[in-house]
Design a protein around this motif. Sequence first.
Motif, PDB file in Angstrom:
ATOM      1  N   PHE A 123      -2.461 -18.543  25.957  1.00 29.87           N
ATOM      2  CA  PHE A 123      -1.787 -17.603  25.049  1.00 29.87           C
ATOM      3  C   PHE A 123      -0.802 -16.729  25.809  1.00 29.87           C
ATOM      4  CE2 PHE A 123      -1.124 -13.767  22.644  1.00 29.87           C
ATOM      5  CZ  PHE A 123      -0.943 -14.242  21.345  1.00 29.87           C
ATOM      6  N   ASN A 127       3.234 -17.466  24.915  1.00 32.48           N
ATOM      7  CA  ASN A 127       3.612 -16.610  23.795  1.00 32.48           C
ATOM      8  C   ASN A 127       4.375 -15.357  24.199  1.00 32.48           C
ATOM      9  OD1 ASN A 127       2.323 -17.780  21.211  1.00 32.48           O
ATOM     10  ND2 ASN A 127       0.752 -17.995  22.788  1.00 32.48           N
ATOM     11  N   ARG A 130       5.058 -11.920  21.918  1.00 35.69           N
ATOM     12  CA  ARG A 130       3.917 -11.478  21.109  1.00 35.69           C
ATOM     13  C   ARG A 130       3.332 -10.236  21.763  1.00 35.69           C
ATOM     14  NH1 ARG A 130       1.495 -16.006  18.286  1.00 35.69           N
ATOM     15  NH2 ARG A 130       0.157 -14.431  17.327  1.00 35.69           N
ATOM     16  N   HIS A 138      -6.208 -13.256  19.050  1.00 40.13           N
ATOM     17  CA  HIS A 138      -6.363 -14.639  19.501  1.00 40.13           C
ATOM     18  C   HIS A 138      -7.713 -14.822  20.194  1.00 40.13           C
ATOM     19  CE1 HIS A 138      -5.210 -18.568  21.049  1.00 40.13           C
ATOM     20  NE2 HIS A 138      -5.613 -18.163  22.244  1.00 40.13           N
TER      21      HIS A 138
END
Length: 194
Positions: A123, A127, A130, A138
Amino acid sequence: MNENQNTSATAAGSRPPLTADLTGAELLRWYWTLDELTGLARSMGVARHGGKAALTARLAAALDGLPLPAAAARRRPATAQLVEPVDGGTVIPAGQRCSQVLRRYFVEAIGPGFHFDAFMRDFIAQNPGRTLADAVAHWHATRPDAARPREIEEQFEFNRFTSAWHSGNPAGTRAQALEAWYAHRALPKPPSGG
């Protein structure tokens, strides 16, 4: 005894000494630790960078007198990393590592059970743009998948072996597992693809 212990056996088909006299095929036939491979690379003048798989491929080629495999692309230059203070609204920049700054934030936001697992590492890496609040969401969303057993990747052969050994020997001790590991690694690897 430690994981890097070198076993020696004299029976036919036993693990040979790791020297420049081996063939590439014989090198690939046995389990070697990264320390052992690095020592051979140093003695042969072969580049030691990269992971164990890349180093093994270079050594096998060098032992057989073949051209060395192309080097993997170098990592991107270091990028600016988040610094404290951070909060849920902090945006994850491209190239952010799973740093101690992030660890402290996630332990505070999630609790002491937080750890960087594959889900969180992916993640953070995939990402940028974000927020850290998105990362916390998440984490919670991936806990059911994280709780499922997953196969240990091939390059972690010691971990794969000991995990399988403990599954088959639940009352076994660490010392017994290590003894079994040393016996296992003294044997040739099974032929691949079959």
